[in-house]
Design an enzyme around this catalytic site. Structure first.
Site, mmCIF file in Angstrom:
data_model
loop_
_atom_site.group_PDB
_atom_site.id
_atom_site.type_symbol
_atom_site.label_atom_id
_atom_site.label_comp_id
_atom_site.label_asym_id
_atom_site.label_seq_id
_atom_site.Cartn_x
_atom_site.Cartn_y
_atom_site.Cartn_z
ATOM 1 N N GLU A 112 84.252 66.147 -96.916
ATOM 2 C CA GLU A 112 85.503 66.099 -97.682
ATOM 3 C C GLU A 112 86.282 67.393 -97.507
ATOM 4 O O GLU A 112 85.714 68.483 -97.587
ATOM 5 C CB GLU A 112 85.195 65.916 -99.181
ATOM 6 C CG GLU A 112 84.501 64.605 -99.519
ATOM 7 C CD GLU A 112 85.424 63.387 -99.367
ATOM 8 O OE1 GLU A 112 86.642 63.565 -99.198
ATOM 9 O OE2 GLU A 112 84.888 62.261 -99.413
ATOM 10 N N CYS A 164 81.853 62.778 -108.278
ATOM 11 C CA CYS A 164 81.695 63.595 -107.061
ATOM 12 C C CYS A 164 82.822 64.608 -106.928
ATOM 13 O O CYS A 164 82.597 65.794 -106.701
ATOM 14 C CB CYS A 164 81.644 62.717 -105.808
ATOM 15 S SG CYS A 164 80.102 61.800 -105.688
ATOM 16 N N HIS A 174 80.424 63.081 -98.492
ATOM 17 C CA HIS A 174 80.090 61.735 -98.968
ATOM 18 C C HIS A 174 79.295 60.993 -97.897
ATOM 19 O O HIS A 174 79.538 61.183 -96.696
ATOM 20 C CB HIS A 174 81.363 60.940 -99.275
ATOM 21 C CG HIS A 174 81.762 60.966 -100.720
ATOM 22 N ND1 HIS A 174 82.990 61.432 -101.143
ATOM 23 C CD2 HIS A 174 81.103 60.568 -101.843
ATOM 24 C CE1 HIS A 174 83.061 61.315 -102.458
ATOM 25 N NE2 HIS A 174 81.931 60.794 -102.915
#
Ligand code: PCA
Length: 209
Positions: A80, A143, A167
């Protein structure tokens, strides 16, 4: 050098969470001559997850922190790029908490950029022939909450550290025959190990420059 990887407990009716299944296999692993891996499990709780991560950081004193979570439905492992200062999900966390359009840190910046070498991580995982792609959206559930709190915390730590979020897709056993895409546990584990090695190398370069 120490790399701490966190994974999450199962949520949303699943019996397992691939993030924890993968990182727990790396706990105590000597990834290279100089890189040692540690794993910690986080609850799927807005209230508790980030504090639990910081408690492990205090005990383990890692140089690199890689938080990992499940993104069911994605076909690739996705480092990410950004953590957003917003929690907003119809889904309750494991304590039944639902947050709508809420800032994570009052008056905090709108977003933080990952401090992990995301492009190098992607290249390294591609070389293993494991599906991987960049994500610019960590969602707005637990998250992203942990990712944002981690980046906010890292701004002010005395000893320099780097951190970020990755992820991972479902495991094959979580989906029905013609269901969502999945990646096998051995591949997830190997990919996260490489991510740790590449991140540790980037951290060494940063502190020795
Ligand atoms: N995935 C969820 C929370 C815990 C997890 O593994 C998310 O993407 O927010």
């Amino acid at each position: 050098m120490r790399v701490l990887l966190s994974g999450f407990a199962p949520f949303g009716g699943s019996k397992l969470n691939p993030s924890w299944e993968a990182v727990r296999r790396l706990d105590g692993v000597q990834a290279t001559d100089t890189v040692e891996l540690f794993a910690t499990k986080l609850p799927v709780s807005y209230r508790e997850a980030a504090d639990r991560l910081f408690a492990s950081v205090r005990v383990i004193c890692p140089d690199v922190i890689i938080a990992v979570g499940q993104a069911g439905g994605r076909k690739a492992i996705t480092p990410e790029l950004f953590a957003m200062n917003k929690s907003d999900s119809e889904n309750p966390d494991n304590e039944g908490v639902v947050l709508n359009d809420q800032s994570i840190v009052e008056d905090g910046p709108e977003k933080y950029k990952s401090a992990l070498p995301v492009h190098e991580i992607i290249r390294a995982i591609q070389e293993l022939d494991i599906p991987v792609e960049l994500s610019e959206n960590a969602g707005s559930f637990v998250c992203n909450h942990v990712f944002y709190r981690l980046m906010h915390e890292l701004r002010k730590t005395e000893k320099p550290k780097i951190g970020g979020f990755i992820h991972v897709p479902f495991l094959p056993e979580q989906i029905s025959k013609n269901g969502a895409p999945s990646v096998a546990i051995d591949q997830l584990t190997e990919a996260l190990k490489q991510a740790a090695i590449v991140s540790a190398a980037a951290f060494s370069e940063k502190v020795t420059v």
